[in-house]
Design a protein around this motif. Structure first.
Motif, PDB file in Angstrom:
ATOM      1  N   ARG A 199     -26.211  89.983  50.728  1.00 24.73           N
ATOM      2  CA  ARG A 199     -27.592  89.523  50.604  1.00 24.73           C
ATOM      3  C   ARG A 199     -27.616  88.305  49.665  1.00 24.73           C
ATOM      4  N   ARG A 200     -28.661  87.489  49.817  1.00 21.58           N
ATOM      5  CA  ARG A 200     -28.722  86.263  49.011  1.00 21.58           C
ATOM      6  C   ARG A 200     -30.141  86.059  48.501  1.00 21.58           C
ATOM      7  N   ASP A 265     -50.066  84.603  49.488  1.00 21.12           N
ATOM      8  CA  ASP A 265     -49.861  85.228  48.168  1.00 21.12           C
ATOM      9  C   ASP A 265     -49.131  86.568  48.232  1.00 21.12           C
ATOM     10  N   PRO A 266     -47.909  86.598  48.764  1.00 21.55           N
ATOM     11  CA  PRO A 266     -47.155  87.865  48.784  1.00 21.55           C
ATOM     12  C   PRO A 266     -46.597  88.200  47.410  1.00 21.55           C
ATOM     13  N   ALA A 267     -46.194  89.462  47.254  1.00 20.64           N
ATOM     14  CA  ALA A 267     -45.509  89.885  46.031  1.00 20.64           C
ATOM     15  C   ALA A 267     -44.032  89.521  46.087  1.00 20.64           C
ATOM     16  N   ALA A 268     -43.470  89.499  47.275  1.00 14.55           N
ATOM     17  CA  ALA A 268     -42.069  89.140  47.495  1.00 14.55           C
ATOM     18  C   ALA A 268     -41.897  88.890  48.986  1.00 14.55           C
ATOM     19  N   VAL A 269     -40.866  88.113  49.329  1.00 15.84           N
ATOM     20  CA  VAL A 269     -40.556  87.832  50.730  1.00 15.84           C
ATOM     21  C   VAL A 269     -39.077  88.118  50.963  1.00 15.84           C
ATOM     22  N   VAL A 270     -38.812  88.914  51.991  1.00 15.30           N
ATOM     23  CA  VAL A 270     -37.442  89.281  52.337  1.00 15.30           C
ATOM     24  C   VAL A 270     -37.212  88.966  53.803  1.00 15.30           C
ATOM     25  N   LEU A 271     -36.166  88.207  54.088  1.00 11.78           N
ATOM     26  CA  LEU A 271     -35.762  87.932  55.469  1.00 11.78           C
ATOM     27  C   LEU A 271     -34.654  88.910  55.838  1.00 11.78           C
ATOM     28  N   LEU A 272     -34.915  89.730  56.847  1.00 12.08           N
ATOM     29  CA  LEU A 272     -33.891  90.654  57.315  1.00 12.08           C
ATOM     30  C   LEU A 272     -32.784  89.881  58.031  1.00 12.08           C
ATOM     31  N   THR A 299     -35.630  86.676  49.227  1.00 11.26           N
ATOM     32  CA  THR A 299     -34.285  87.203  49.473  1.00 11.26           C
ATOM     33  C   THR A 299     -33.991  87.153  50.966  1.00 11.26           C
ATOM     34  N   THR A 300     -32.740  86.919  51.330  1.00 11.01           N
ATOM     35  CA  THR A 300     -32.344  86.906  52.732  1.00 11.01           C
ATOM     36  C   THR A 300     -31.147  87.837  52.945  1.00 11.01           C
ATOM     37  N   GLY A 301     -30.911  88.177  54.219  1.00  9.47           N
ATOM     38  CA  GLY A 301     -29.753  88.981  54.580  1.00  9.47           C
ATOM     39  C   GLY A 301     -29.900  90.463  54.317  1.00  9.47           C
ATOM     40  N   MET A 302     -31.136  90.942  54.177  1.00  7.80           N
ATOM     41  CA  MET A 302     -31.352  92.377  53.958  1.00  7.80           C
ATOM     42  C   MET A 302     -31.091  93.143  55.255  1.00  7.80           C
ATOM     43  N   GLU A 303     -30.587  94.353  55.126  1.00 12.55           N
ATOM     44  CA  GLU A 303     -30.320  95.197  56.287  1.00 12.55           C
ATOM     45  C   GLU A 303     -31.582  95.406  57.108  1.00 12.55           C
ATOM     46  N   GLY A 304     -31.391  95.451  58.438  1.00 10.16           N
ATOM     47  CA  GLY A 304     -32.508  95.798  59.305  1.00 10.16           C
ATOM     48  C   GLY A 304     -32.877  94.725  60.294  1.00 10.16           C
ATOM     49  N   GLY A 305     -33.979  94.971  60.992  1.00 10.02           N
ATOM     50  CA  GLY A 305     -34.459  94.048  62.005  1.00 10.02           C
ATOM     51  C   GLY A 305     -33.702  94.214  63.309  1.00 10.02           C
ATOM     52  N   HIS A 306     -33.405  93.082  63.950  1.00 12.50           N
ATOM     53  CA  HIS A 306     -32.730  93.103  65.246  1.00 12.50           C
ATOM     54  C   HIS A 306     -31.212  93.052  65.115  1.00 12.50           C
ATOM     55  N   VAL A 307     -30.706  93.425  63.948  1.00 10.65           N
ATOM     56  CA  VAL A 307     -29.260  93.512  63.717  1.00 10.65           C
ATOM     57  C   VAL A 307     -28.952  94.933  63.247  1.00 10.65           C
ATOM     58  N   ASP A 308     -28.102  95.620  63.986  1.00 13.42           N
ATOM     59  CA  ASP A 308     -27.684  96.964  63.580  1.00 13.42           C
ATOM     60  C   ASP A 308     -26.594  96.885  62.524  1.00 13.42           C
ATOM     61  N   PRO A 309     -26.499  97.923  61.665  1.00 15.46           N
ATOM     62  CA  PRO A 309     -27.300  99.140  61.627  1.00 15.46           C
ATOM     63  C   PRO A 309     -28.647  98.907  60.961  1.00 15.46           C
ATOM     64  N   ASP A 322     -36.012  93.139  43.454  1.00 15.29           N
ATOM     65  CA  ASP A 322     -35.466  92.656  42.187  1.00 15.29           C
ATOM     66  C   ASP A 322     -34.171  91.926  42.514  1.00 15.29           C
ATOM     67  N   GLY A 323     -34.230  90.600  42.592  1.00 15.56           N
ATOM     68  CA  GLY A 323     -33.071  89.837  43.036  1.00 15.56           C
ATOM     69  C   GLY A 323     -32.766  90.157  44.487  1.00 15.56           C
ATOM     70  N   THR A 324     -31.570  90.687  44.740  1.00 14.96           N
ATOM     71  CA  THR A 324     -31.187  91.054  46.106  1.00 14.96           C
ATOM     72  C   THR A 324     -31.347  92.554  46.370  1.00 14.96           C
ATOM     73  N   HIS A 325     -32.008  93.259  45.477  1.00 11.63           N
ATOM     74  CA  HIS A 325     -32.201  94.697  45.628  1.00 11.63           C
ATOM     75  C   HIS A 325     -33.624  94.989  46.084  1.00 11.63           C
ATOM     76  N   LEU A 326     -33.750  95.974  46.972  1.00 10.93           N
ATOM     77  CA  LEU A 326     -35.044  96.431  47.463  1.00 10.93           C
ATOM     78  C   LEU A 326     -35.094  97.940  47.314  1.00 10.93           C
ATOM     79  N   ALA A 327     -36.137  98.441  46.679  1.00  7.43           N
ATOM     80  CA  ALA A 327     -36.273  99.881  46.461  1.00  7.43           C
ATOM     81  C   ALA A 327     -37.624 100.359  46.958  1.00  7.43           C
ATOM     82  N   LEU A 328     -37.629 101.565  47.522  1.00  7.65           N
ATOM     83  CA  LEU A 328     -38.844 102.240  47.954  1.00  7.65           C
ATOM     84  C   LEU A 328     -39.286 103.150  46.813  1.00  7.65           C
ATOM     85  N   ASP A 329     -40.456 102.862  46.239  1.00  5.80           N
ATOM     86  CA  ASP A 329     -40.852 103.469  44.968  1.00  5.80           C
ATOM     87  C   ASP A 329     -41.781 104.665  45.090  1.00  5.80           C
TER      88      ASP A 329
END
Length: 341
Positions: A199-200, A265-272, A299-309, A322-329
């Motif tokens: 992830r980046r 005005d998002p809180a964060a943006v992640v590209l899967l 952040t980019t390169g997070m798991e998911g979307g149209h790329v398995d797994p 938080d940086g390249t980390h994503l947590a479900l709280d």
């Protein structure tokens, strides 16, 4: 204004899932893969039921909008059904929205899982009812894998759809699938994998808010409709579709969503993860241009979307980047009442 988050009962071993085709007629096109997906879902401990349009084909959909909506309404109304999983995506799920029984959906919260064009249902249902739904594996492309689904996909689905406490960080997969279904299906084997790039962080930082995963062109179907969401202050998870989607298409779609007031005005943006045959760096450049000047992490390169797994992302729970980390709280489901004898 979106209602407060409404949780479905947690899925358990032995629960029944309604397998529905709400857009593209996947089971009619890929009957062997559909059958294998049903077998794998049952091997994972779930019972399955289908509906008239599950196997239907009417041009590029599985039935009329009224027929498809009736099957979804019936699945929500049926007390013996504990969850709903879509067979595949498409481009015409939005046709169902005027025909949905919102009172029935509100009164019978249950797990709804799918991705891609199912984006439309996820956000419309959440906008009207507050129900937390699940952006995750579909029957044909994920559960229909030869042998068995990828363990990361099946394991995270079980973890999140049964979680009555916060699931925590999205685990790194360490690998990604880099082969289309066609060649693997012909050879009757699982698809090939390779090590996943890391992830980046395009912009460092921390941001928290309700989680909002979506397929980029699918979310645009809700712009200007009664079901248009307001994702201000959300953690946006952007899924790039496969096939012929181009960076210039993403540029146009992001512009449309911003002008419509959906993604401001998002809180964060992640590209899967970007599908293998598409130019990932160009999509990152488009995202960088659209988020320039913001004060939130990107952040980019997070798991998911149209790329398995695939992980399973619960729409509407609180999440933190938080940086390249994503947590479900927060918890995505609640404890199910004991079954009565």
């Amino acid at each position: 204004m979106t209602p407060p988050p409404r949780l479905a009962p947690a899925l358990q071993h032995g629960d029944t899932l309604a397998v529905l085709t709400l857009s593209s007629p996947g089971p009619a096109q890929y009957p062997d893969t559909f059958t294998r997906g049903i077998r794998n879902l049952q091997a994972a401990g779930y019972n399955t039921v289908t509906a008239p349009t599950t196997f239907g084909r009417l041009g590029w959909t599985s039935g009329t909008p009224e027929q498809r909506a009736a099957d979804l309404n019936a699945a929500f109304a049926d007390r013996s059904v504990h969850g709903i999983i879509t067979t595949i995506g498409g481009n015409h799920t939005a046709q169902l929205l005027p025909h949905l029984d919102w009172d029935t959906i509100t009164a019978n919260p249950k797990v709804l899982c799918g991705y891609s064009d199912t984006t439309v249902l996820h956000h419309a249902i959440h906008q009207i009812t507050g129900l937390v739904t699940f952006y995750g594996p579909a029957l044909i492309p994920q559960w229909g894998e030869h042998g068995q689904p990828f363990p990361y996909t099946a394991g995270h689905f079980r973890t999140v759809t049964s979680a009555t406490t916060a699931p925590g960080p999205i685990p790194p997969s360490g690998y990604l699938v880099h082969e289309e279904h066609t060649s693997a299906q012909a050879d009757r084997r699982p698809r090939l994998v390779r090590p996943a790039p890391p992830r980046r962080a395009l912009r460092e930082g921390q941001g928290s808010g309700p989680l909002a995963p979506f397929c980029l062109p699918s979310l645009r179907h809700l712009a200007g409709t009664p079901w248009q969401p307001d994702l201000t202050g959300h953690v946006l998870l952007i899924d790039i579709p496969d096939h012929a989607y181009r960076p210039e298409d993403a540029d146009a779609d992001l512009t449309h969503l911003r002008h419509a007031g959906i993604t401001t005005d998002p809180a964060a943006v992640v590209l899967l993860r970007t599908p293998n045959h598409l130019p990932a760096e160009e999509f990152e450049n488009v995202l960088a241009a659209h988020t320039r000047g913001g004060h939130y992490p990107v952040t980019t390169g997070m798991e998911g979307g149209h790329v398995d797994p695939l992980p399973t992302y619960p729409l509407g729970v609180t999440a933190t980047v938080d940086g390249t980390h994503l947590a479900l709280d927060t918890a995505p489901t609640h404890k199910k009442e004991p079954r009565r004898a």
